[in-house]
Design an enzyme around this catalytic site. Structure first.
Site, PDB file in Angstrom:
ATOM      1  N   SER A   1      -3.209  -2.115  -5.140  1.00  0.00           N
ATOM      2  CA  SER A   1      -2.002  -2.303  -5.946  1.00  0.00           C
ATOM      3  C   SER A   1      -2.131  -3.471  -6.919  1.00  0.00           C
ATOM      4  O   SER A   1      -2.880  -4.414  -6.682  1.00  0.00           O
ATOM      5  CB  SER A   1      -0.800  -2.554  -5.035  1.00  0.00           C
ATOM      6  OG  SER A   1      -0.672  -1.524  -4.097  1.00  0.00           O
TER       7      SER A   1
HETATM    8  N1  SAH Z   1      -2.230  -1.734   0.108  1.00  0.00           N
HETATM    9  C1  SAH Z   1      -3.372  -0.975  -0.332  1.00  0.00           C
HETATM   10  C2  SAH Z   1      -2.906   0.287  -1.006  1.00  0.00           C
HETATM   11  C3  SAH Z   1      -3.879   1.371  -0.899  1.00  0.00           C
HETATM   12  S1  SAH Z   1      -3.327   2.879  -1.625  1.00  0.00           S
HETATM   13  C4  SAH Z   1      -4.199  -1.812  -1.284  1.00  0.00           C
HETATM   14  O1  SAH Z   1      -3.603  -2.568  -2.077  1.00  0.00           O
HETATM   15  O2  SAH Z   1      -5.422  -1.687  -1.276  1.00  0.00           O
HETATM   16  C5  SAH Z   1      -2.364   3.591  -0.311  1.00  0.00           C
HETATM   17  C6  SAH Z   1      -3.121   3.969   0.927  1.00  0.00           C
HETATM   18  O3  SAH Z   1      -2.225   4.667   1.787  1.00  0.00           O
HETATM   19  C7  SAH Z   1      -4.303   4.908   0.702  1.00  0.00           C
HETATM   20  O4  SAH Z   1      -5.476   4.279   1.116  1.00  0.00           O
HETATM   21  C8  SAH Z   1      -3.958   6.145   1.535  1.00  0.00           C
HETATM   22  O5  SAH Z   1      -5.085   6.731   2.148  1.00  0.00           O
HETATM   23  C9  SAH Z   1      -2.992   5.573   2.556  1.00  0.00           C
HETATM   24  N2  SAH Z   1      -2.061   6.534   3.186  1.00  0.00           N
HETATM   25  C10 SAH Z   1      -1.385   7.570   2.629  1.00  0.00           C
HETATM   26  N3  SAH Z   1      -0.613   8.182   3.552  1.00  0.00           N
HETATM   27  C11 SAH Z   1      -0.793   7.519   4.730  1.00  0.00           C
HETATM   28  C12 SAH Z   1      -0.269   7.659   6.060  1.00  0.00           C
HETATM   29  N4  SAH Z   1       0.614   8.615   6.375  1.00  0.00           N
HETATM   30  N5  SAH Z   1      -0.676   6.796   7.014  1.00  0.00           N
HETATM   31  C13 SAH Z   1      -1.571   5.818   6.722  1.00  0.00           C
HETATM   32  N6  SAH Z   1      -2.103   5.627   5.497  1.00  0.00           N
HETATM   33  C14 SAH Z   1      -1.715   6.456   4.499  1.00  0.00           C
END
Ligand code: SAH
Length: 217
Positions: free
Chosen positions: A61
């Site tokens: 993000s």
């Molecule tokens: N906070 C992270 C954001 C990554 S993007 C950062 O800044 O790096 C969001 C992430 O949510 C992705 O890696 C995706 O695989 C994960 N995601 C989506 N649905 C999910 C779920 N139901 N449970 C766990 N992770 C999930």
């Protein structure tokens, strides 16, 4: 490349400059190196004002959004926090520095393994990671509930009841809610009677939250 100077400038221009005033959040964003959470090819852009790809079609993000969501949780240091979407682990590292314990769930195994390495290298040992890659498995970490704070870093079509039920009374939650192109950041407070109070703020764009009360793959 002097990452420390870039980081200071990021915090000054993008975080403080846009109105984030929470001292603990600012200090933590000054401290945690964002460049170690992105692939080497993107390291030079790690302190830029944007989200970046982290592989597997997911993104780390934008720094301002990380600061804003963290500020809304108002962590004091004693909380047990749930994060949905570990991704790179950058937001996880910020939470781990501000709270007592962090439980973070990720559905893509290679991302969770990468995050673990980065968190270990920063000696943030108060983080439990869970890989939730079974299709149809419920969102969250019910066995460890209730949590004092919950942060969802993927966009949901609506607020999943399965997550608000894992929030403690007096707890706070932040989640982007909307369609696949645009969401609004929603802050939720659960009062001592278990009632939810919602407040919607900035527009944002996250990758989708996958699951029964999220989007289908
Ligand atoms: N906070 C992270 C954001 C990554 S993007 C950062 O800044 O790096 C969001 C992430 O949510 C992705 O890696 C995706 O695989 C994960 N995601 C989506 N649905 C999910 C779920 N139901 N449970 C766990 N992770 C999930």
């Amino acid at each position: 490349m002097n990452f420390e100077i870039l980081r200071k400038k990021m915090v000054q221009d993008q975080i403080v400059g846009r109105g984030i005033a929470h001292r603990r959040v600012i200090d933590t964003m000054l401290k945690i190196p964002r460049h170690i959470f992105v692939q080497e090819a993107f390291a030079a852009q790690a302190y830029n004002d944007k989200a970046l790809p982290i592989g597997e079609k997911q993104t780390i993000s934008q720094p301002y959004i990380v600061a804003l969501m963290t500020e809304k949780l108002d962590l004091r240091g004693r909380e047990k926090v749930l994060e949905i979407g570990t991704g790179s682990g950058y937001q996880t590292a910020i939470l781990a520095s501000l709270a007592d314990r962090v439980y973070s769930v990720e559905r893509i195994r290679p991302l969770a393994l990468g995050a673990r390495k980065c968190l270990d290298s920063l000696k943030l040992f108060n983080v439990q990671l869970r890989i939730n890659d079974t299709e149809g498995s419920p969102i969250g970490w019910e066995e460890e509930a209730p949590f004092d704070a919950i942060i969802v870093t993927a966009g949901a079509p609506e607020i999943p009841e399965i997550l608000t039920s894992q929030l403690a009374c007096g707890g706070r939650m932040v989640i982007p809610v909307g369609n696949d192109l645009e969401q609004r950041l929603v802050s939720i407070v659960k009062n001592e009677d278990g009632e939810l109070h919602l407040e919607s703020s900035v527009s944002c764009r996250f990758v989708p939250l996958i699951g029964k009360q999220g989007w289908q793959v």
